[in-house]
Design an enzyme around this catalytic site. Structure first.
Site, PDB file in Angstrom:
ATOM      1  N   THR A 118      23.476   4.477 -35.035  1.00  0.00           N
ATOM      2  CA  THR A 118      22.625   4.221 -33.886  1.00  0.00           C
ATOM      3  C   THR A 118      23.104   3.031 -33.074  1.00  0.00           C
ATOM      4  O   THR A 118      23.703   2.093 -33.620  1.00  0.00           O
ATOM      5  CB  THR A 118      21.184   3.949 -34.349  1.00  0.00           C
ATOM      6  N   TYR A 142      15.308  -0.988 -38.687  1.00  0.00           N
ATOM      7  CA  TYR A 142      15.975   0.301 -38.493  1.00  0.00           C
ATOM      8  C   TYR A 142      17.470   0.092 -38.247  1.00  0.00           C
ATOM      9  O   TYR A 142      18.313   0.693 -38.916  1.00  0.00           O
ATOM     10  CB  TYR A 142      15.344   1.055 -37.327  1.00  0.00           C
TER      11      TYR A 142
END
Length: 329
Positions: A118, A142
């Protein structure tokens, strides 16, 4: 003999598009997904096995039965504010489960891995667009859980025959242009999907999270990529590894940034609906602006995006949401 590919998280939004493209390309696919957010009906090719990556004994059984040629690892939790509230769940689900998968690859001799990472690993980068060689500094659990997974993969590769491609996704939107699959998550956190739902009156308003970022209109700027082009990047990565390519990290975006307000205005224009918008506070862990440098993936993989257009992303997403709405009538 067709090549056997394991896709973890293949019943999810992005995973289902990858699985469909793999099937269309002639691969033999096994999908492993706990279906916590994935939808079995979205799996159009291959064999779906419902299970969790935390169950390492079952993973060993599946690896032993199917003898995979490569693994595409997408399964993860991916909501930034949720990761701030429940960091241990993110480190367990994203990082520890990646380690479980690598243990199976090690024991069963699987030496090709494509990992879904990501842009959140970059955090508040001062480089725009950001290149793959920028030092990652994630600002939320995250992003850190994904960066830890990247480092584990790299360390394992140095000690083994594993070759990998790590794909750092920017913001994903859109749907299959043929209308077969799209965003199906029960609680979608994607701006474009939520804006389309507001345009279709499936929700009364759209809430913008943060209007005081240091950007021209005060809202966050993101690089949006069509899910079909992102899926193609996985197919290109797999073929690259099959052809003997070295381990690499690639950004997956278009190199253009759009603010939240710009996206909302385009959804309104394309849908013809001026839905109400509420201004809210920033969400924990959200950076102000992130856009991708994509020269590397184009050069090394010869990746050629076909839907590099915000209106194309929005139009396909809106068509998909209309189809879902009609099927519920």
């Amino acid at each position: 003999m067709s090549r056997k590919i394991l896709v973890t998280g293949g019943a999810g939004y992005i995973g289902s598009h990858i699985v469909r493209q793999l099937g269309e390309s002639g691969y033999d696919i096994v999908i492993y997904d706990n279906c916590s957010t994935g939808i079995p009906q979205a799996v159009l090719c291959g064999e779906l096995i419902v299970g969790d990556l935390s169950d390492i004994n079952r993973l060993y059984q599946i690896f032993g039965k199917y003898r995979f040629d490569a693994v595409i690892h997408l399964a993860a939790r991916l909501v930034v504010p949720e990761s701030v509230d429940y960091p241990l769940e993110y480190y367990s689900n994203n990082t520890c489960n990646t380690t479980n998968l690598l243990h199976c690859c090690n024991v069963m001799g699987v030496d090709k891995l494509i990992f879904s990472s990501t842009a959140a690993v970059y955090g508040e980068s001062h480089h725009s667009p950001v290149t793959e060689d920028v030092t990652p500094l994630p600002i939320n659990p995250y992003g850190r859980s994904k960066l830890m997974s990247e480092l584990i993969i790299q360390d394992y590769a140095k000690a083994s025959s594993l070759r990998y491609v790590i794909l750092r996704y920017f913001n994903v939107g859109g749907a299959d242009p043929a209308g077969r699959i799209g965003q199906n998550s029960r609680h979608a956190n994607h701006l474009i999907a939520n804006a389309c739902n507001a345009a279709l009156k499936r929700q009364p308003t759209l809430k913008i999270f943060g209007t005081d970022f240091p950007t021209p209109d005060g809202t966050g700027i993101r690089d949006y990529i069509h899910v079909e082009d992102l899926a193609t990047a996985h197919i290109d990565s797999l073929r690259y590894l099959e052809d003997g390519g070295n381990s690499e990290i690639f950004n997956c975006g278009y190199g253009e940034g759009y603010s939240v307000r710009q996206v909302v205005e385009r959804v309104k224009a394309i849908s013809g609906v001026d839905f109400p918008v509420i201004n809210g506070e920033r969400r924990a862990g959200d950076p102000a602006s992130v856009t991708a440098s994509i020269e590397k993936i184009k050069k090394v993989l010869n990746w050629q995006p076909r839907y590099n257009n915000l209106d194309a992303i929005i139009s396909s997403a809106l068509a998909w949401e209309k189809r879902k709405l009609k099927s519920c009538e």
